[in-house]
Motif scaffolding. Structure first.
Motif, PDB file in Angstrom:
ATOM      1  N   ALA A  68       0.315   9.103 -38.584  1.00 58.18           N
ATOM      2  CA  ALA A  68      -1.041   8.569 -38.703  1.00 58.18           C
ATOM      3  C   ALA A  68      -1.296   8.161 -40.141  1.00 58.18           C
ATOM      4  CB  ALA A  68      -2.066   9.608 -38.248  1.00 58.18           C
ATOM      5  N   GLY A  69      -2.294   7.341 -40.325  1.00 52.54           N
ATOM      6  CA  GLY A  69      -2.645   6.885 -41.657  1.00 52.54           C
ATOM      7  C   GLY A  69      -3.408   5.580 -41.581  1.00 52.54           C
ATOM      8  N   SER A  70      -3.918   5.147 -42.724  1.00 53.02           N
ATOM      9  CA  SER A  70      -4.749   3.941 -42.740  1.00 53.02           C
ATOM     10  C   SER A  70      -3.969   2.674 -42.443  1.00 53.02           C
ATOM     11  CB  SER A  70      -5.437   3.818 -44.111  1.00 53.02           C
ATOM     12  OG  SER A  70      -4.470   3.732 -45.148  1.00 53.02           O
ATOM     13  N   TRP A  71      -2.647   2.729 -42.540  1.00 55.44           N
ATOM     14  CA  TRP A  71      -1.856   1.514 -42.353  1.00 55.44           C
ATOM     15  C   TRP A  71      -1.109   1.484 -41.021  1.00 55.44           C
ATOM     16  CZ3 TRP A  71      -2.108  -2.685 -45.456  1.00 55.44           C
ATOM     17  CH2 TRP A  71      -2.750  -2.515 -46.696  1.00 55.44           C
ATOM     18  N   CYS A  72      -1.380   2.421 -40.142  1.00 55.61           N
ATOM     19  CA  CYS A  72      -0.693   2.399 -38.844  1.00 55.61           C
ATOM     20  C   CYS A  72      -1.654   2.834 -37.754  1.00 55.61           C
ATOM     21  CB  CYS A  72       0.542   3.289 -38.849  1.00 55.61           C
ATOM     22  SG  CYS A  72       0.211   5.057 -38.967  1.00 55.61           S
ATOM     23  N   ARG A  73      -1.430   2.310 -36.558  1.00 49.90           N
ATOM     24  CA  ARG A  73      -2.215   2.728 -35.406  1.00 49.90           C
ATOM     25  C   ARG A  73      -1.693   4.075 -34.922  1.00 49.90           C
ATOM     26  NH1 ARG A  73      -2.297  -1.829 -31.011  1.00 49.90           N
ATOM     27  NH2 ARG A  73      -4.069  -0.603 -30.281  1.00 49.90           N
ATOM     28  N   PRO A  74      -2.563   4.961 -34.439  1.00 46.27           N
ATOM     29  CA  PRO A  74      -2.144   6.298 -34.011  1.00 46.27           C
ATOM     30  C   PRO A  74      -1.405   6.248 -32.675  1.00 46.27           C
ATOM     31  CG  PRO A  74      -4.492   6.024 -33.651  1.00 46.27           C
ATOM     32  CD  PRO A  74      -4.027   4.786 -34.343  1.00 46.27           C
ATOM     33  N   GLY A  75      -0.146   5.805 -32.735  1.00 46.29           N
ATOM     34  CA  GLY A  75       0.682   5.706 -31.541  1.00 46.29           C
ATOM     35  C   GLY A  75       1.869   6.649 -31.605  1.00 46.29           C
ATOM     36  N   MET A  76       2.724   6.588 -30.595  1.00 44.97           N
ATOM     37  CA  MET A  76       3.866   7.486 -30.474  1.00 44.97           C
ATOM     38  C   MET A  76       5.154   6.791 -30.912  1.00 44.97           C
ATOM     39  SD  MET A  76       3.135   9.670 -27.010  1.00 44.97           S
ATOM     40  CE  MET A  76       2.969   8.261 -25.928  1.00 44.97           C
ATOM     41  N   TRP A  77       5.984   7.559 -31.622  1.00 43.42           N
ATOM     42  CA  TRP A  77       7.273   7.084 -32.102  1.00 43.42           C
ATOM     43  C   TRP A  77       8.378   7.979 -31.562  1.00 43.42           C
ATOM     44  CZ3 TRP A  77       8.246   3.301 -36.197  1.00 43.42           C
ATOM     45  CH2 TRP A  77       7.103   2.602 -36.575  1.00 43.42           C
ATOM     46  N   LEU A  78       9.595   7.428 -31.549  1.00 40.70           N
ATOM     47  CA  LEU A  78      10.774   8.175 -31.114  1.00 40.70           C
ATOM     48  C   LEU A  78      11.713   8.322 -32.305  1.00 40.70           C
ATOM     49  CD1 LEU A  78      12.021   9.340 -28.445  1.00 40.70           C
ATOM     50  CD2 LEU A  78      13.348   7.214 -28.319  1.00 40.70           C
ATOM     51  N   ALA A  79      12.193   9.536 -32.550  1.00 39.01           N
ATOM     52  CA  ALA A  79      13.130   9.798 -33.643  1.00 39.01           C
ATOM     53  C   ALA A  79      14.392  10.451 -33.084  1.00 39.01           C
ATOM     54  CB  ALA A  79      12.489  10.704 -34.690  1.00 39.01           C
ATOM     55  N   ARG A  80      15.480  10.355 -33.857  1.00 37.95           N
ATOM     56  CA  ARG A  80      16.780  10.877 -33.419  1.00 37.95           C
ATOM     57  C   ARG A  80      17.368  11.785 -34.484  1.00 37.95           C
ATOM     58  NH1 ARG A  80      15.728   5.827 -31.880  1.00 37.95           N
ATOM     59  NH2 ARG A  80      16.211   5.169 -29.740  1.00 37.95           N
ATOM     60  N   SER A  81      18.186  12.752 -34.031  1.00 42.16           N
ATOM     61  CA  SER A  81      18.770  13.712 -34.958  1.00 42.16           C
ATOM     62  C   SER A  81      20.098  14.222 -34.409  1.00 42.16           C
ATOM     63  CB  SER A  81      17.811  14.894 -35.167  1.00 42.16           C
ATOM     64  OG  SER A  81      18.400  15.901 -35.961  1.00 42.16           O
ATOM     65  N   ARG A  82      20.985  14.614 -35.324  1.00 46.07           N
ATOM     66  CA  ARG A  82      22.242  15.262 -34.929  1.00 46.07           C
ATOM     67  C   ARG A  82      22.136  16.788 -34.965  1.00 46.07           C
ATOM     68  NH1 ARG A  82      26.635  11.895 -34.703  1.00 46.07           N
ATOM     69  NH2 ARG A  82      26.402   9.814 -35.620  1.00 46.07           N
ATOM     70  N   ASP A  83      21.148  17.310 -35.737  1.00 47.62           N
ATOM     71  CA  ASP A  83      21.099  18.749 -35.965  1.00 47.62           C
ATOM     72  C   ASP A  83      19.729  19.369 -35.729  1.00 47.62           C
ATOM     73  OD1 ASP A  83      19.674  17.750 -38.083  1.00 47.62           O
ATOM     74  OD2 ASP A  83      21.048  18.478 -39.632  1.00 47.62           O
ATOM     75  N   LEU A  84      18.761  18.607 -35.231  1.00 44.86           N
ATOM     76  CA  LEU A  84      17.398  19.059 -34.959  1.00 44.86           C
ATOM     77  C   LEU A  84      16.562  19.256 -36.226  1.00 44.86           C
ATOM     78  CD1 LEU A  84      18.035  21.665 -32.100  1.00 44.86           C
ATOM     79  CD2 LEU A  84      16.877  19.462 -31.862  1.00 44.86           C
TER      80      LEU A  84
END
Length: 210
Positions: A68-84
């Motif tokens: 969230a923040g003034s420069w983005c809409r409060p939406g959902m993103w997907l992230a990826r990880s190898r180790d959590l």
């Protein structure tokens, strides 16, 4: 704002951490809910509403989160990880929809559940009707692809304990349990004051997509 995901014999809990530096996402792990491994902040401010998939997809762990923040809409993103712990390859998943029930902000609810047609992701959306619950169907092999999304809420604040409380007009879930009969038990907060539960069928969810 904690979400619990079981991966193997361990449980990983994402939570909202608040301090002088802002609001961010923390992570702990446990096998017995008595002792915990603290992994610290895994997503910096401003961020919350994070949940981890219960299994790897394409050899990577996946997390849905809501910056969230003034420069983005409060939406959902997907992230990826190898180790959590180290998360990257962030990809926009979904945003609020103008003039819809989820027009102001959206965020992940409980961790996704694998069903026959893909990944079921229950989410919350804020709009003119308050905080309501909806659902998305994500592609099984590429969860960044949204196959279906609720055109109407699967739950909205209607009962007195959902409409009046610490924060009025809120139905906000962090817990979802799949039952053998194709039914789901949804655990949710009512008006940020009480914890409640309800039952919802997969047909009810699928009908909300049409």
């Amino acid at each position: 704002d904690a979400r619990v995901t079981r991966i193997g014999a361990r449980y990983f809990i994402t939570y909202t951490a608040v301090g002088d530096g802002g609001v961010c996402v923390g992570l702990v792990g446990t096998a017995d809910f008595r002792t915990y491994d603290r992994y610290g902040v895994v997503l910096p401010p401003e961020n919350k509403d994070a949940c981890i998939f219960p299994e790897q997809v394409g050899g990577k762990y996946l997390m849905v989160h809501r910056p969230a923040g003034s420069w983005c809409r409060p939406g959902m993103w997907l992230a990826r990880s190898r180790d959590l712990v180290s998360w990257g390859r962030h990809e926009l998943l979904a945003t609020p929809r103008p003039r819809e029930w989820d027009s102001l902000r959206i965020g992940a609810g409980p961790p996704p559940v694998r069903i026959a047609s893909g990944w079921l992701l229950v989410y919350h959306g804020a709009g003119a009707k308050g905080y309501c619950m909806g659902a998305m169907l994500l592609d099984a092999e590429n969860p960044a692809r949204v196959l279906a999304r609720s055109r109407r809420p699967i739950m909205m604040p209607e009962a007195p304990y959902e409409r009046t409380g610490f924060f009025d007009n809120v139905a906000f879930s962090n817990g979802l349990v799949e039952r053998p009969n194709g039914e789901f038990w949804l655990y949710y907060g009512g008006a940020d004051r009480v914890t409640a539960g309800c039952r919802v069928g997969i047909r009810d969810i699928e009908e909300s997509w049409s």
